[in-house]
Design a protein around this motif. Structure first.
Motif, PDB file in Angstrom:
ATOM      1  N   PHE A   1      -5.692   3.760   3.967  1.00 36.62           N
ATOM      2  CA  PHE A   1      -5.796   4.311   5.326  1.00 36.62           C
ATOM      3  C   PHE A   1      -6.498   5.660   5.201  1.00 36.62           C
ATOM      4  CE2 PHE A   1      -2.271   1.459   5.088  1.00 36.62           C
ATOM      5  CZ  PHE A   1      -2.282   0.742   6.285  1.00 36.62           C
ATOM      6  N   VAL A   2      -7.651   5.822   5.871  1.00 34.03           N
ATOM      7  CA  VAL A   2      -8.450   7.032   5.720  1.00 34.03           C
ATOM      8  C   VAL A   2      -8.780   7.621   7.079  1.00 34.03           C
ATOM      9  CG1 VAL A   2      -9.477   6.181   3.575  1.00 34.03           C
ATOM     10  CG2 VAL A   2     -10.698   5.852   5.728  1.00 34.03           C
ATOM     11  N   GLY A   3      -9.030   8.933   7.083  1.00 35.11           N
ATOM     12  CA  GLY A   3      -9.384   9.651   8.300  1.00 35.11           C
ATOM     13  C   GLY A   3      -8.951  11.100   8.191  1.00 35.11           C
ATOM     14  N   PRO A   4      -9.314  11.919   9.170  1.00 33.67           N
ATOM     15  CA  PRO A   4      -8.970  13.344   9.125  1.00 33.67           C
ATOM     16  C   PRO A   4      -7.466  13.578   9.120  1.00 33.67           C
ATOM     17  CG  PRO A   4     -10.640  12.896  10.802  1.00 33.67           C
ATOM     18  CD  PRO A   4     -10.132  11.571  10.339  1.00 33.67           C
ATOM     19  N   ASN A   5      -7.052  14.755   8.623  1.00 40.55           N
ATOM     20  CA  ASN A   5      -5.642  15.134   8.695  1.00 40.55           C
ATOM     21  C   ASN A   5      -5.182  15.136  10.141  1.00 40.55           C
ATOM     22  OD1 ASN A   5      -5.195  15.505   5.954  1.00 40.55           O
ATOM     23  ND2 ASN A   5      -5.759  17.667   5.988  1.00 40.55           N
ATOM     24  N   GLY A   6      -3.962  14.628  10.370  1.00 46.75           N
ATOM     25  CA  GLY A   6      -3.380  14.666  11.703  1.00 46.75           C
ATOM     26  C   GLY A   6      -3.870  13.589  12.640  1.00 46.75           C
TER      27      GLY A   6
ATOM     28  N   GLU B   1      -8.269  24.047  -7.511  1.00 50.09           N
ATOM     29  CA  GLU B   1      -7.879  22.918  -6.648  1.00 50.09           C
ATOM     30  C   GLU B   1      -8.202  23.184  -5.178  1.00 50.09           C
ATOM     31  OE1 GLU B   1      -7.140  20.058  -7.547  1.00 50.09           O
ATOM     32  OE2 GLU B   1      -6.146  20.080  -9.487  1.00 50.09           O
ATOM     33  N   PRO B   2      -9.455  23.473  -4.837  1.00 53.60           N
ATOM     34  CA  PRO B   2      -9.776  23.783  -3.437  1.00 53.60           C
ATOM     35  C   PRO B   2      -9.664  22.587  -2.498  1.00 53.60           C
ATOM     36  CG  PRO B   2     -11.797  23.556  -4.710  1.00 53.60           C
ATOM     37  CD  PRO B   2     -10.651  23.510  -5.694  1.00 53.60           C
ATOM     38  N   THR B   3      -9.690  21.353  -3.032  1.00 50.02           N
ATOM     39  CA  THR B   3      -9.664  20.180  -2.148  1.00 50.02           C
ATOM     40  C   THR B   3      -8.253  19.752  -1.772  1.00 50.02           C
ATOM     41  OG1 THR B   3      -9.732  18.644  -4.033  1.00 50.02           O
ATOM     42  CG2 THR B   3     -11.840  19.345  -3.101  1.00 50.02           C
ATOM     43  N   ASN B   4      -7.221  20.307  -2.443  1.00 49.28           N
ATOM     44  CA  ASN B   4      -5.855  19.962  -2.049  1.00 49.28           C
ATOM     45  C   ASN B   4      -5.608  20.372  -0.597  1.00 49.28           C
ATOM     46  OD1 ASN B   4      -5.150  18.807  -4.437  1.00 49.28           O
ATOM     47  ND2 ASN B   4      -3.637  20.342  -5.020  1.00 49.28           N
ATOM     48  N   HIS B   5      -5.005  19.484   0.154  1.00 47.41           N
ATOM     49  CA  HIS B   5      -4.682  19.700   1.576  1.00 47.41           C
ATOM     50  C   HIS B   5      -5.920  19.641   2.473  1.00 47.41           C
ATOM     51  CE1 HIS B   5      -0.579  20.745   0.468  1.00 47.41           C
ATOM     52  NE2 HIS B   5      -1.071  21.584  -0.430  1.00 47.41           N
ATOM     53  N   LEU B   6      -7.061  19.210   1.941  1.00 42.08           N
ATOM     54  CA  LEU B   6      -8.231  18.971   2.779  1.00 42.08           C
ATOM     55  C   LEU B   6      -8.391  17.469   2.984  1.00 42.08           C
ATOM     56  CD1 LEU B   6     -11.004  21.340   1.332  1.00 42.08           C
ATOM     57  CD2 LEU B   6      -9.356  21.805   3.148  1.00 42.08           C
ATOM     58  N   ASP B   7      -8.808  17.071   4.192  1.00 39.30           N
ATOM     59  CA  ASP B   7      -9.100  15.658   4.388  1.00 39.30           C
ATOM     60  C   ASP B   7     -10.517  15.362   3.899  1.00 39.30           C
ATOM     61  OD1 ASP B   7     -10.912  16.361   6.448  1.00 39.30           O
ATOM     62  OD2 ASP B   7      -9.337  16.252   7.958  1.00 39.30           O
ATOM     63  N   ILE B   8     -10.910  14.084   3.966  1.00 40.92           N
ATOM     64  CA  ILE B   8     -12.182  13.675   3.376  1.00 40.92           C
ATOM     65  C   ILE B   8     -13.353  14.377   4.038  1.00 40.92           C
ATOM     66  CG2 ILE B   8     -13.769  11.707   3.168  1.00 40.92           C
ATOM     67  CD1 ILE B   8     -11.441   9.974   2.436  1.00 40.92           C
TER      68      ILE B   8
ATOM     69  N   LEU C   1      -1.447   0.268 -10.672  1.00 41.87           N
ATOM     70  CA  LEU C   1      -1.605  -0.400  -9.376  1.00 41.87           C
ATOM     71  C   LEU C   1      -2.449  -1.657  -9.518  1.00 41.87           C
ATOM     72  CD1 LEU C   1      -2.105   2.652  -6.977  1.00 41.87           C
ATOM     73  CD2 LEU C   1      -0.019   1.368  -7.449  1.00 41.87           C
ATOM     74  N   GLY C   2      -3.411  -1.620 -10.458  1.00 38.60           N
ATOM     75  CA  GLY C   2      -4.215  -2.816 -10.687  1.00 38.60           C
ATOM     76  C   GLY C   2      -3.391  -3.964 -11.255  1.00 38.60           C
ATOM     77  N   GLU C   3      -2.364  -3.637 -12.074  1.00 34.28           N
ATOM     78  CA  GLU C   3      -1.528  -4.664 -12.687  1.00 34.28           C
ATOM     79  C   GLU C   3      -0.323  -5.046 -11.816  1.00 34.28           C
ATOM     80  OE1 GLU C   3      -0.412  -2.836 -16.301  1.00 34.28           O
ATOM     81  OE2 GLU C   3      -2.450  -2.778 -17.133  1.00 34.28           O
ATOM     82  N   TYR C   4      -0.014  -4.236 -10.821  1.00 29.65           N
ATOM     83  CA  TYR C   4       1.164  -4.454  -9.975  1.00 29.65           C
ATOM     84  C   TYR C   4       0.998  -5.759  -9.199  1.00 29.65           C
ATOM     85  CZ  TYR C   4       4.644  -3.192  -6.345  1.00 29.65           C
ATOM     86  OH  TYR C   4       5.711  -3.150  -5.484  1.00 29.65           O
ATOM     87  N   ASP C   5       2.017  -6.620  -9.249  1.00 31.23           N
ATOM     88  CA  ASP C   5       1.876  -7.923  -8.598  1.00 31.23           C
ATOM     89  C   ASP C   5       2.376  -7.920  -7.158  1.00 31.23           C
ATOM     90  OD1 ASP C   5       4.566  -7.730  -9.030  1.00 31.23           O
ATOM     91  OD2 ASP C   5       4.709  -9.433 -10.409  1.00 31.23           O
ATOM     92  N   GLY C   6       2.720  -6.719  -6.644  1.00 32.17           N
ATOM     93  CA  GLY C   6       3.119  -6.609  -5.248  1.00 32.17           C
ATOM     94  C   GLY C   6       1.972  -6.124  -4.376  1.00 32.17           C
ATOM     95  N   THR C   7       2.315  -5.517  -3.255  1.00 32.31           N
ATOM     96  CA  THR C   7       1.353  -5.057  -2.250  1.00 32.31           C
ATOM     97  C   THR C   7       1.402  -3.537  -2.179  1.00 32.31           C
ATOM     98  OG1 THR C   7       1.766  -7.086  -1.023  1.00 32.31           O
ATOM     99  CG2 THR C   7       0.653  -5.316   0.174  1.00 32.31           C
ATOM    100  N   VAL C   8       0.260  -2.915  -1.906  1.00 35.10           N
ATOM    101  CA  VAL C   8       0.181  -1.455  -1.889  1.00 35.10           C
ATOM    102  C   VAL C   8      -0.433  -0.984  -0.573  1.00 35.10           C
ATOM    103  CG1 VAL C   8      -0.782   0.603  -2.994  1.00 35.10           C
ATOM    104  CG2 VAL C   8      -0.100  -1.358  -4.402  1.00 35.10           C
ATOM    105  N   LEU C   9       0.244  -0.040   0.090  1.00 32.27           N
ATOM    106  CA  LEU C   9      -0.305   0.669   1.250  1.00 32.27           C
ATOM    107  C   LEU C   9      -0.540   2.108   0.800  1.00 32.27           C
ATOM    108  CD1 LEU C   9       2.038  -0.626   4.117  1.00 32.27           C
ATOM    109  CD2 LEU C   9      -0.023  -1.685   3.172  1.00 32.27           C
ATOM    110  N   LEU C  10      -1.770   2.604   0.970  1.00 32.56           N
ATOM    111  CA  LEU C  10      -2.171   3.854   0.329  1.00 32.56           C
ATOM    112  C   LEU C  10      -2.882   4.780   1.303  1.00 32.56           C
ATOM    113  CD1 LEU C  10      -2.945   5.599  -2.240  1.00 32.56           C
ATOM    114  CD2 LEU C  10      -4.952   4.113  -2.433  1.00 32.56           C
ATOM    115  N   VAL C  11      -2.427   6.046   1.369  1.00 30.28           N
ATOM    116  CA  VAL C  11      -3.154   7.103   2.067  1.00 30.28           C
ATOM    117  C   VAL C  11      -3.629   8.096   1.019  1.00 30.28           C
ATOM    118  CG1 VAL C  11      -3.014   9.015   3.707  1.00 30.28           C
ATOM    119  CG2 VAL C  11      -1.828   6.879   4.206  1.00 30.28           C
ATOM    120  N   SER C  12      -4.933   8.374   0.993  1.00 29.06           N
ATOM    121  CA  SER C  12      -5.466   9.332   0.035  1.00 29.06           C
ATOM    122  C   SER C  12      -6.795   9.862   0.543  1.00 29.06           C
ATOM    123  CB  SER C  12      -5.655   8.677  -1.337  1.00 29.06           C
ATOM    124  OG  SER C  12      -6.248   9.594  -2.252  1.00 29.06           O
ATOM    125  N   HIS C  13      -7.115  11.107   0.130  1.00 30.04           N
ATOM    126  CA  HIS C  13      -8.435  11.688   0.415  1.00 30.04           C
ATOM    127  C   HIS C  13      -9.304  11.714  -0.842  1.00 30.04           C
ATOM    128  CE1 HIS C  13      -7.115  12.799   4.369  1.00 30.04           C
ATOM    129  NE2 HIS C  13      -6.135  13.548   3.905  1.00 30.04           N
TER     130      HIS C  13
END
Length: 602
Positions: free
Chosen positions: A313-318, A145-152, A454-466
């Motif tokens: 929401f995307v971008g470098p850590n911090g 898991e080398p990508t854990n805690h790394l930003d994109i 999330l595709g079936e969820y009928d609400g709204t999603v705000l997501l941070v992920s790398h």
């Protein structure tokens, strides 16, 4: 002549107190292999990697490592006792003359080599362990898991480094895009067996599904045979005073064989409960901004989020992604501008720090101790999407065993903590999901299920992920932090953002650099970018490279100046000619690179 394998496992068996983790496992890692190691959480991937690294001794079997072969393992929780800085730890196995390699790697991975190990976060310690491995450059790299805690951006840098390396590597990761880009073979751990396919991860899911479909076909055939044998066992007893014990034992073997087939660990039975319908306008922000001292986190931003949107929401850590989320949800006030939230909102939050989980509490108490989940005075019942459920039954939906229910949260792995937190937030009806780094540590099948939910969820999603693949599968729009506090809104997921962003957009920022207002809005001139550490080192070594190439070209030209070389030694003439062409091309490239770097300095 064929090269010896880098590593060979022969008939490895390993048991940790119960069922065997592996039994009579054999595999070979060849020089230059680029192998994805995949399997469900808890299937034994990390354990197998530790066996390869010599950190876990198998009960039986042999681990064969040719003399002189170097193997490096990226530790998940390295011991840094006795080291003054993270950089000292990363350079501990290097000669002093090679310590510069740590600074080069640290720049790409975005960690501070001068950091104190005693106060460093888990992510900083993991990045230091990864830097140590990359700087040492062993012949075989074992990457868990080398990508854990790394930003994109750091993931992209690491991906580029691994593409260029001549070393072999075995890679565990939940990041599909990372695995697809790097691997050429796949090891699949499934119910104690390890299968190998000489294709990269891109072909894994088709292979896995075909394997399981074949198992299902065989299981149906086995069911029919078991029924026939069971009928004989019942009816035959009355006709004979003595059973055919061999046939009875064969029936038992068939039943055990079928049990092995259906032991395939299922995916977590996650389900998102929709709450009351929110208003069409969920959140509207106008002119919101945020600064801390001289550091600009966010320049004025307008954004309108409507019911059903999936906003990434995307971008470098911090850079400020979580800060923006907190402003949009009302947890943090902006310095300027306004945030208007829609009507009838029911919010569920998944935080990247897992702060909602008390490490000292048991899994049982983590659920029953939540007021909104408790069912009256019942000690073993929780409310799940409006219905009472037994706590153990609900935990089993998320792949926890009954024995784990009374275990402390601190005993869980990162993936298990993520699943427990998902169990809490998915039990609560909601119409706005705020997911801050939900993909860290989850296995690929659970990511698939979360994506479908999330595709079936009928609400709204705000997501941070790398996780680039996850973003592409889920997001309908992307808010990208592009440096100096600028945030720009793009339609679609990560790949759509990459296709739409201006060529000059640069979402990377130097480690430790302060963000300042955009020069266009402030009227300040755009500063000339300084050279990175890697570029400075390259500029210093290029004159020596150029001199060496010139000397080699002189020798080759002298050799080829012999008029009889072609007739006397045609093979040598051909190789010398090819070498001369290659050296001349390399010289031209080195000279161009040196001129470019010098121009940037000036």
């Amino acid at each position: 002549m064929a090269r010896a394998p880098l590593l060979q496992l022969n008939d490895i068996s390993l048991t940790f107190g119960g069922d065997p983790v592996f039994d009579e496992l054999s595999l070979v890692i060849q020089p230059g292999d680029r192998v994805a190691l995949v399997g469900r959480n808890g299937s034994g991937k990390s354990t197998l990697m530790k066996v390869m690294a010599g950190l876990v001794e198998p009960d039986r079997g042999d681990v064969i490592l040719p003399p002189g072969t170097t193997v490096g393992y990226m530790e998940q929780d390295p011991s840094m006792e006795g080291f003054a800085t993270l950089g000292d730890f990363a350079a501990s196995e290097l000669d002093e003359a090679e310590s510069y390699k740590v600074d080069m790697v640290a720049e790409g991975l975005k960690f501070d080599p001068d950091g104190d190990p005693a106060t460093a976060s888990g992510g900083e310690r993991r990045r230091a362990a990864l830097a140590k491995l990359l700087a040492e450059a062993p012949e075989l790299m074992l990457l868990d898991e080398p990508t854990n805690h790394l930003d994109i951006q750091a993931i992209a840098w690491l991906e580029d480094q691994l593409k260029q390396t001549r070393a072999g590597f075995v890679l565990i990761s939940h990041d599909r895009a990372f695995l697809r880009a790097l691997t050429r073979a796949t090891l699949w751990i499934d119910r104690g067996q390890v299968r190998r396919q000489e294709k990269g991860f891109g072909a894994f899911e088709e292979w896995r599904d075909a394997t399981w479909a074949e198992e299902d076909t065989q299981r149906h055939k086995l069911d029919r045979k078991i029924k026939a044998e069971a009928r004989w066992a019942v009816e035959g007893i009355s006709a004979r005073r003595k059973r055919n014990q061999g046939r009875v034992r064969a029936l038992q073997d068939l039943r055990e064989q079928r049990a092995d087939m259906i032991r395939r660990q299922g995916t977590a039975a996650m389900e998102v409960a929709g709450g009351p319908t929110s208003g069409k306008r969920v959140i509207e922000a106008k002119g919101i901004s945020k600064s801390y001292g001289d550091t600009v986190i966010l320049q004025p931003l307008d954004i309108r989020i409507q019911r059903g949107d999936r906003v990434a929401f995307v971008g470098p850590n911090g850079v400020g992604k979580t800060t923006l989320l907190k402003m949009l949800t009302g947890e943090l006030q902006p310095d300027t501008g306004t945030v208007i939230q829609g009507t009838n909102l029911e919010v569920a939050v998944f935080d990247q720090a897992r702060a909602q989980l008390d490490p000292e509490m048991t899994l049982w108490d983590s659920l029953t101790g939540t007021p909104e989940m408790r069912v009256g005075g019942a000690a073993d019942q929780i409310m799940v999407r409006g219905q009472p459920r037994h706590v153990v039954g609900y935990l089993k939906d998320f792949l926890f065993s009954e024995a784990q229910a009374r275990a402390p949260v601190k005993s869980l792995s990162g993936g298990e903590k993520a699943r427990l937190l998902l169990a809490r937030i998915l039990a609560k009806p909601s119409n706005l999901l705020v997911l801050d780094e939900p993909t860290n540590d989850l296995d690929i099948e659970t990511l698939d299920l979360l994506q479908d939910l999330l595709g079936e969820y009928d609400g709204t999603v705000l997501l941070v992920s790398h996780d680039r693949d996850f973003l592409d599968r889920v997001a309908t729009q992307t808010v990208a932090f592009e440096g100096q506090g600028r945030a720009t809104i793009y339609a679609g997921g990560w790949s759509d953002y990459q296709n739409q962003k201006p060529a000059a957009a640069d979402v990377t920022e130097p480690r430790g650099a302060k963000q300042v207002p955009d020069s266009k809005s402030s009227g300040a001139p755009t500063p000339t970018p300084s050279l990175s550490f890697t570029d400075r080192h390259r500029l210093k070594e290029l004159p020596e490279v150029i001199s060496r190439l010139e000397a080699e070209i002189d020798k080759l030209e002298t050799l080829l100046g012999d008029p009889e070389l072609f007739t006397r030694e045609p093979v040598k003439f051909r190789k010398a000619t090819e070498a001369l062409v290659a050296r001349q091309a390399a010289l031209g490239k080195a000279e161009d690179e040196w001129l470019d770097l010098e121009a940037r300095v000036e």
